[in-house]
Scaffold this active site. Sequence first.
Site, mmCIF file in Angstrom:
data_model
loop_
_atom_site.group_PDB
_atom_site.id
_atom_site.type_symbol
_atom_site.label_atom_id
_atom_site.label_comp_id
_atom_site.label_asym_id
_atom_site.label_seq_id
_atom_site.Cartn_x
_atom_site.Cartn_y
_atom_site.Cartn_z
ATOM 1 N N ASP A 52 0.865 -1.168 0.000
ATOM 2 C CA ASP A 52 0.000 0.000 0.000
ATOM 3 C C ASP A 52 0.915 1.235 0.000
ATOM 4 O O ASP A 52 2.118 1.130 0.260
ATOM 5 C CB ASP A 52 -0.865 -0.036 1.263
ATOM 6 N N MET A 53 0.353 2.399 -0.277
ATOM 7 C CA MET A 53 1.187 3.610 -0.345
ATOM 8 C C MET A 53 0.969 4.542 0.846
ATOM 9 O O MET A 53 1.836 4.676 1.700
ATOM 10 C CB MET A 53 0.918 4.340 -1.663
ATOM 11 N N ASP A 54 -0.189 5.191 0.924
ATOM 12 C CA ASP A 54 -0.425 6.181 1.980
ATOM 13 C C ASP A 54 -0.463 5.512 3.350
ATOM 14 O O ASP A 54 -1.211 4.559 3.572
ATOM 15 C CB ASP A 54 -1.744 6.914 1.731
ATOM 16 N N SER A 101 -2.940 -0.041 -4.227
ATOM 17 C CA SER A 101 -3.467 1.154 -3.574
ATOM 18 C C SER A 101 -4.882 1.455 -4.032
ATOM 19 O O SER A 101 -5.317 1.023 -5.096
ATOM 20 C CB SER A 101 -2.549 2.346 -3.906
ATOM 21 N N GLY A 102 -5.573 2.232 -3.230
ATOM 22 C CA GLY A 102 -6.868 2.735 -3.642
ATOM 23 C C GLY A 102 -6.743 3.939 -4.546
ATOM 24 O O GLY A 102 -7.735 4.408 -5.109
ATOM 25 N N LYS A 139 -7.974 -5.360 -2.957
ATOM 26 C CA LYS A 139 -6.567 -5.551 -3.307
ATOM 27 C C LYS A 139 -6.194 -7.034 -3.373
ATOM 28 O O LYS A 139 -5.370 -7.431 -4.202
ATOM 29 C CB LYS A 139 -5.682 -4.825 -2.287
ATOM 30 N N ASP A 196 -1.774 -0.751 6.146
ATOM 31 C CA ASP A 196 -2.074 -0.094 7.425
ATOM 32 C C ASP A 196 -3.559 0.151 7.655
ATOM 33 O O ASP A 196 -3.975 0.404 8.782
ATOM 34 C CB ASP A 196 -1.354 1.254 7.501
ATOM 35 N N ASN A 209 -8.743 -1.026 3.976
ATOM 36 C CA ASN A 209 -8.769 -1.561 2.607
ATOM 37 C C ASN A 209 -7.574 -2.460 2.311
ATOM 38 O O ASN A 209 -7.408 -2.928 1.185
ATOM 39 C CB ASN A 209 -8.864 -0.428 1.577
#
Length: 263
Positions: free
Chosen positions: A8-10, A43-44, A190, A213, A216
């Site tokens: 994931d990114m953020d 990622s979303g 995901k 984290d 999602n």
Amino acid sequence: MIKLIATDMDGTFLRDDMTYDEAKFDKLYQKLQSQQIQFVVASGNQYFQLKSFFKKYPDIIYISENGALIRQRDNTLSKHSFTKETVQTVLEKLQAISNLKLLVCGEKSAYTLTTTDPKHVKKMRNYYHHLDVIENFDQIDDDVLKFAITCPDEQTDEIVETLKTALKGLAEPTSSGHGDIDVIQLGMNKAAGLKELGKILDIDLSEMMAFGDGGNDLEMLREVGWGVAMENAQPKVTAVADQTTADNQNQGVLQKIEEFLAN
């Protein structure tokens, strides 16, 4: 044996200021490539935003929009979109709820209305590099992949529950917390994206490592062979993970990858 690493990114790969240790990543990425381990961003967020972080790395694969769109080197590997009828119905139900700021996310761009707070539009451009402001959602000529909602932080859980009921059989809400909710296609997340990508690459979910984290990321961390939660992860995410790593500010993803490659 791990053949694919997804992150994931953020709140996970990126620091809070949306940066990462590029020098360290570059060294680790070269090692991953030498061992034929695929690096994947899950990622979303929008594909165009995600790829902006990795301009030097054309082989990275992006599972964007919470699994609805999988792309590499500007080539689409997989795409799942809502029917036009479902888009219309979902929009009607979302617009009936007060205190929501709404984006409709398509393959070519995201869309919001001219009535949307300009400050919110400016903020959203950090996550949606292709974002058109239009007068009416009927103007959209695009394949709709998801809907992105921003609501008051303290109302996030309540609105998620409201949406679960309102959208039953049409779509499902998933939240990364902090007032951010994605309304995604049924069965699309995901983990589903990774499973589909795995079929393309001949890699089983059990041969994947994933980092996350937020809410999602739950399915992804639960279903891969090695799910890693960030120190700053939501408690429900930590509960399904196999391991934890340092928080995003301290580059826990890179720390764990470094440890993995050293073994």
